[in-house]
Each structure stands twice: as C-alpha cells, then as structure tokens.
Design a protein around this motif. Structure first.
Motif, PDB file in Angstrom:
ATOM      1  N   VAL A   1      -1.924  -5.303  -1.174  1.00 50.38           N
ATOM      2  CA  VAL A   1      -2.597  -4.443  -2.144  1.00 50.38           C
ATOM      3  C   VAL A   1      -1.974  -4.676  -3.525  1.00 50.38           C
ATOM      4  CG1 VAL A   1      -3.241  -2.083  -2.738  1.00 50.38           C
ATOM      5  CG2 VAL A   1      -3.027  -2.748  -0.329  1.00 50.38           C
ATOM      6  N   LEU A   2      -2.780  -5.154  -4.454  1.00 49.93           N
ATOM      7  CA  LEU A   2      -2.304  -5.477  -5.798  1.00 49.93           C
ATOM      8  C   LEU A   2      -1.975  -4.235  -6.625  1.00 49.93           C
ATOM      9  CD1 LEU A   2      -4.924  -8.247  -6.674  1.00 49.93           C
ATOM     10  CD2 LEU A   2      -2.517  -8.604  -6.066  1.00 49.93           C
ATOM     11  N   MET A   3      -2.647  -3.137  -6.368  1.00 51.32           N
ATOM     12  CA  MET A   3      -2.540  -1.915  -7.170  1.00 51.32           C
ATOM     13  C   MET A   3      -3.081  -2.145  -8.578  1.00 51.32           C
ATOM     14  SD  MET A   3      -1.429   0.569  -5.380  1.00 51.32           S
ATOM     15  CE  MET A   3      -0.671   0.815  -3.781  1.00 51.32           C
ATOM     16  N   GLY A   4      -4.135  -2.943  -8.659  1.00 49.21           N
ATOM     17  CA  GLY A   4      -4.778  -3.189  -9.941  1.00 49.21           C
ATOM     18  C   GLY A   4      -5.392  -4.570  -9.977  1.00 49.21           C
TER      19      GLY A   4
ATOM     20  N   THR B   1       0.854  -1.189   0.000  1.00 52.09           N
ATOM     21  CA  THR B   1       0.000   0.000   0.000  1.00 52.09           C
ATOM     22  C   THR B   1       0.888   1.236   0.000  1.00 52.09           C
ATOM     23  OG1 THR B   1      -1.989   0.959   0.973  1.00 52.09           O
ATOM     24  CG2 THR B   1      -0.247   0.351   2.512  1.00 52.09           C
ATOM     25  N   PHE B   2       0.292   2.412  -0.043  1.00 46.47           N
ATOM     26  CA  PHE B   2       1.065   3.641  -0.001  1.00 46.47           C
ATOM     27  C   PHE B   2       1.422   3.993   1.437  1.00 46.47           C
ATOM     28  CE2 PHE B   2      -1.235   4.623  -4.076  1.00 46.47           C
ATOM     29  CZ  PHE B   2      -0.100   4.554  -4.873  1.00 46.47           C
ATOM     30  N   THR B   3       2.639   4.457   1.626  1.00 50.26           N
ATOM     31  CA  THR B   3       3.113   4.878   2.934  1.00 50.26           C
ATOM     32  C   THR B   3       4.314   5.804   2.756  1.00 50.26           C
ATOM     33  OG1 THR B   3       3.912   4.120   5.102  1.00 50.26           O
ATOM     34  CG2 THR B   3       4.634   2.871   3.187  1.00 50.26           C
ATOM     35  N   GLU B   4       4.630   6.561   3.783  1.00 47.84           N
ATOM     36  CA  GLU B   4       5.842   7.382   3.747  1.00 47.84           C
ATOM     37  C   GLU B   4       7.032   6.609   4.300  1.00 47.84           C
ATOM     38  OE1 GLU B   4       5.643  11.525   4.994  1.00 47.84           O
ATOM     39  OE2 GLU B   4       3.453  11.393   4.901  1.00 47.84           O
ATOM     40  N   ALA B   5       6.761   5.584   5.112  1.00 48.69           N
ATOM     41  CA  ALA B   5       7.827   4.793   5.734  1.00 48.69           C
ATOM     42  C   ALA B   5       8.088   3.536   4.914  1.00 48.69           C
ATOM     43  CB  ALA B   5       7.408   4.414   7.152  1.00 48.69           C
ATOM     44  N   GLU B   6       9.125   2.807   5.267  1.00 49.64           N
ATOM     45  CA  GLU B   6       9.426   1.565   4.561  1.00 49.64           C
ATOM     46  C   GLU B   6       8.316   0.545   4.766  1.00 49.64           C
ATOM     47  OE1 GLU B   6      12.829  -1.908   4.511  1.00 49.64           O
ATOM     48  OE2 GLU B   6      13.368   0.091   5.198  1.00 49.64           O
ATOM     49  N   VAL B   7       7.784   0.486   6.011  1.00 48.93           N
ATOM     50  CA  VAL B   7       6.682  -0.416   6.346  1.00 48.93           C
ATOM     51  C   VAL B   7       5.544   0.445   6.901  1.00 48.93           C
ATOM     52  CG1 VAL B   7       5.962  -2.389   7.750  1.00 48.93           C
ATOM     53  CG2 VAL B   7       8.284  -2.299   6.839  1.00 48.93           C
TER      54      VAL B   7
ATOM     55  N   LEU C   1      -4.670 -12.740   5.722  1.00 47.15           N
ATOM     56  CA  LEU C   1      -4.134 -11.829   4.723  1.00 47.15           C
ATOM     57  C   LEU C   1      -5.210 -11.557   3.679  1.00 47.15           C
ATOM     58  CD1 LEU C   1      -1.555 -10.333   3.677  1.00 47.15           C
ATOM     59  CD2 LEU C   1      -1.132 -12.356   2.261  1.00 47.15           C
ATOM     60  N   ALA C   2      -5.739 -10.337   3.668  1.00 45.92           N
ATOM     61  CA  ALA C   2      -6.747  -9.947   2.683  1.00 45.92           C
ATOM     62  C   ALA C   2      -6.046  -9.332   1.479  1.00 45.92           C
ATOM     63  CB  ALA C   2      -7.730  -8.947   3.278  1.00 45.92           C
ATOM     64  N   VAL C   3      -6.381  -9.834   0.299  1.00 45.57           N
ATOM     65  CA  VAL C   3      -5.813  -9.313  -0.939  1.00 45.57           C
ATOM     66  C   VAL C   3      -6.854  -8.397  -1.572  1.00 45.57           C
ATOM     67  CG1 VAL C   3      -4.889  -9.896  -3.211  1.00 45.57           C
ATOM     68  CG2 VAL C   3      -4.466 -11.410  -1.256  1.00 45.57           C
ATOM     69  N   VAL C   4      -6.489  -7.121  -1.734  1.00 36.49           N
ATOM     70  CA  VAL C   4      -7.382  -6.123  -2.312  1.00 36.49           C
ATOM     71  C   VAL C   4      -6.737  -5.522  -3.550  1.00 36.49           C
ATOM     72  CG1 VAL C   4      -8.513  -5.571  -0.119  1.00 36.49           C
ATOM     73  CG2 VAL C   4      -6.480  -4.305  -0.801  1.00 36.49           C
ATOM     74  N   GLU C   5      -7.542  -4.877  -4.372  1.00 41.72           N
ATOM     75  CA  GLU C   5      -7.038  -4.301  -5.618  1.00 41.72           C
ATOM     76  C   GLU C   5      -6.352  -2.953  -5.404  1.00 41.72           C
ATOM     77  OE1 GLU C   5     -10.327  -4.161  -8.327  1.00 41.72           O
ATOM     78  OE2 GLU C   5     -10.583  -6.336  -8.294  1.00 41.72           O
ATOM     79  N   THR C   6      -6.881  -2.132  -4.517  1.00 42.61           N
ATOM     80  CA  THR C   6      -6.387  -0.762  -4.372  1.00 42.61           C
ATOM     81  C   THR C   6      -6.336  -0.348  -2.902  1.00 42.61           C
ATOM     82  OG1 THR C   6      -8.588   0.239  -4.416  1.00 42.61           O
ATOM     83  CG2 THR C   6      -7.510  -0.126  -6.565  1.00 42.61           C
ATOM     84  N   PRO C   7      -5.588   0.720  -2.603  1.00 45.40           N
ATOM     85  CA  PRO C   7      -5.622   1.262  -1.237  1.00 45.40           C
ATOM     86  C   PRO C   7      -7.033   1.719  -0.842  1.00 45.40           C
ATOM     87  CG  PRO C   7      -3.698   2.082  -2.388  1.00 45.40           C
ATOM     88  CD  PRO C   7      -4.547   1.362  -3.413  1.00 45.40           C
ATOM     89  N   ALA C   8      -7.847   2.133  -1.809  1.00 42.09           N
ATOM     90  CA  ALA C   8      -9.227   2.528  -1.512  1.00 42.09           C
ATOM     91  C   ALA C   8     -10.029   1.331  -1.016  1.00 42.09           C
ATOM     92  CB  ALA C   8      -9.894   3.143  -2.745  1.00 42.09           C
ATOM     93  N   ASP C   9      -9.790   0.152  -1.607  1.00 40.22           N
ATOM     94  CA  ASP C   9     -10.462  -1.072  -1.143  1.00 40.22           C
ATOM     95  C   ASP C   9     -10.013  -1.423   0.267  1.00 40.22           C
ATOM     96  OD1 ASP C   9     -11.674  -1.240  -3.640  1.00 40.22           O
ATOM     97  OD2 ASP C   9     -10.207  -2.671  -4.421  1.00 40.22           O
ATOM     98  N   GLN C  10      -8.728  -1.254   0.533  1.00 37.83           N
ATOM     99  CA  GLN C  10      -8.200  -1.505   1.877  1.00 37.83           C
ATOM    100  C   GLN C  10      -8.874  -0.576   2.884  1.00 37.83           C
ATOM    101  OE1 GLN C  10      -3.987  -0.785   2.281  1.00 37.83           O
ATOM    102  NE2 GLN C  10      -3.958  -1.355   4.426  1.00 37.83           N
ATOM    103  N   ALA C  11      -9.005   0.686   2.526  1.00 39.48           N
ATOM    104  CA  ALA C  11      -9.645   1.662   3.417  1.00 39.48           C
ATOM    105  C   ALA C  11     -11.106   1.289   3.668  1.00 39.48           C
ATOM    106  CB  ALA C  11      -9.539   3.066   2.822  1.00 39.48           C
TER     107      ALA C  11
END
Length: 195
Positions: A105-108, A61-67, A81-91
């Motif tokens: 997060v697959l990012m697509g 997912t998107f983050t400012e830190a390494e983890v 472990l939930a596999v989602v398509e986007t950070p919006a799905d995670q949210a």
C-alpha cells in the motif's frame, strides 16, 4: 469560549474528504444537539485508533500489530504482489474475491503539483518488498487518473529495472454496460487493450 469550541469542531470535521463548511456545521450541530454520547464515542474511537494503528512492516497498510493479518495468512499467494494507493483500494480488491496474493500500500500517488514524488510514495520500501525472492509478478493496481497513471509508469520502470515482471490492471468497458453510455476515454482504452 463555547463559540471557539464549536468553530474548532467544525474546522476538525472539515478535514474529512468531501466535507465542506455546511456539512461540517450540520454534523457538529447534530452531534451536540442530538447525540452527545455518540460524539464522545466518536472522539474516543478516533483517539484510540490514532494511538494504536500503525503501518504493517511488510505491506504498509494499517494494522495494530507489527505485521497485518493479510501478510501473515499462509493461504495467500506470495508470488503475487498488488500495489495499491490506499487501504481502501486494498479493501476493494479483497471484496472482489478475485485476488489472493499479497499487497503493498503506497498511501498515496505521485502528484507533482502537491510535491509528492516517487520517494514520498515509498518506492524504496516497495522495491525492497518486491525483491524478497518470493514475488514473481507485481500487479500495479493504481487508479486510472493522470496521477495514478504517472505513478504506475514510474513504479513499472523501477521494478522492471530490477528484473521483476510487472503487469497493470486491465481497463475497459464495464461488464453489463451499454456502449453508448460509456465515456469516450474508457472506450478508447478498451480498444487499445482489447484481447
């Protein structure tokens, strides 16, 4: 010169999902006519985010830190472990309050028409993440459209081949809805997935 600058701004705004030419023009004119300070703030925020945001090394997912903070949270259930398509799905899953496991997060999603296959959605990184020795169940939380279904099937096959337990989000008639107003494919899936 000013006309080219305006055209460049409109073209840049059109890159946003769901924004056509007319909407982009309205936004550009509004920012230039009524909110120049807001336009500068928007430009600075975009520039800052592009420079500082990166992908979490664990969940992608998107983050400012390494983890990211979610992956570092000791209260999360590392067995799920939930596999989602986007950070919006995670949210969206987080807002539901019903899930306390980890994410990938697959990012697509797989889209053969766009040249996006299993490699492009990060299947190797997912398989590595899911085989960390802690994950007991992988929950495929991709969308229920054609591309989301293809993605879920391809991921399920690869994950099961590694001996992992794979489940899929349930689908069916939404709680509180009137059956006569629910679309036919949702009713069909609800009948197949009944319990």
């Amino acid at each position: 010169m000013a006309e080219r600058a305006l055209e460049a701004l409109i073209d840049a705004l059109r890159r946003l999902p769901g924004v056509g030419v007319k909407s982009a023009q309205r936004m550009a004119w509004h920012l230039l006519q009524h909110d120049r300070a807001g336009a500068l703030r928007l430009a600075a925020a975009l520039s800052d985010a592009v420079q500082r945001m990166r992908h979490c090394t664990r969940c992608h997912t998107f983050t400012e830190a390494e983890v990211c903070a979610t992956c570092l949270d000791p209260r999360r259930d590392a067995r799920l472990l939930a596999v989602v398509e986007t950070p919006a799905d995670q949210a969206a899953l987080e807002r539901s309050g019903g899930y306390s496991g980890m994410y990938f997060v697959l990012m697509g999603r797989i889209s053969p028409l766009d040249g996006i296959g299993v490699a492009e959605v990060g299947i190797e990184r997912l398989l590595e993440r899911a085989a960390d020795g802690l994950v007991e169940e992988v929950i495929l939380a991709t969308s229920f459209g054609a591309e989301g279904e293809v993605t879920a099937q391809a991921l399920a096959q690869a994950l099961r081949a590694r001996g992992l337990k794979v489940t899929r989000l349930a689908r069916g008639v939404p709680a509180g809805s009137e059956l006569e107003y629910v679309d036919l494919s949702t009713i069909a899936y609800a009948l197949v997935d009944r319990r």
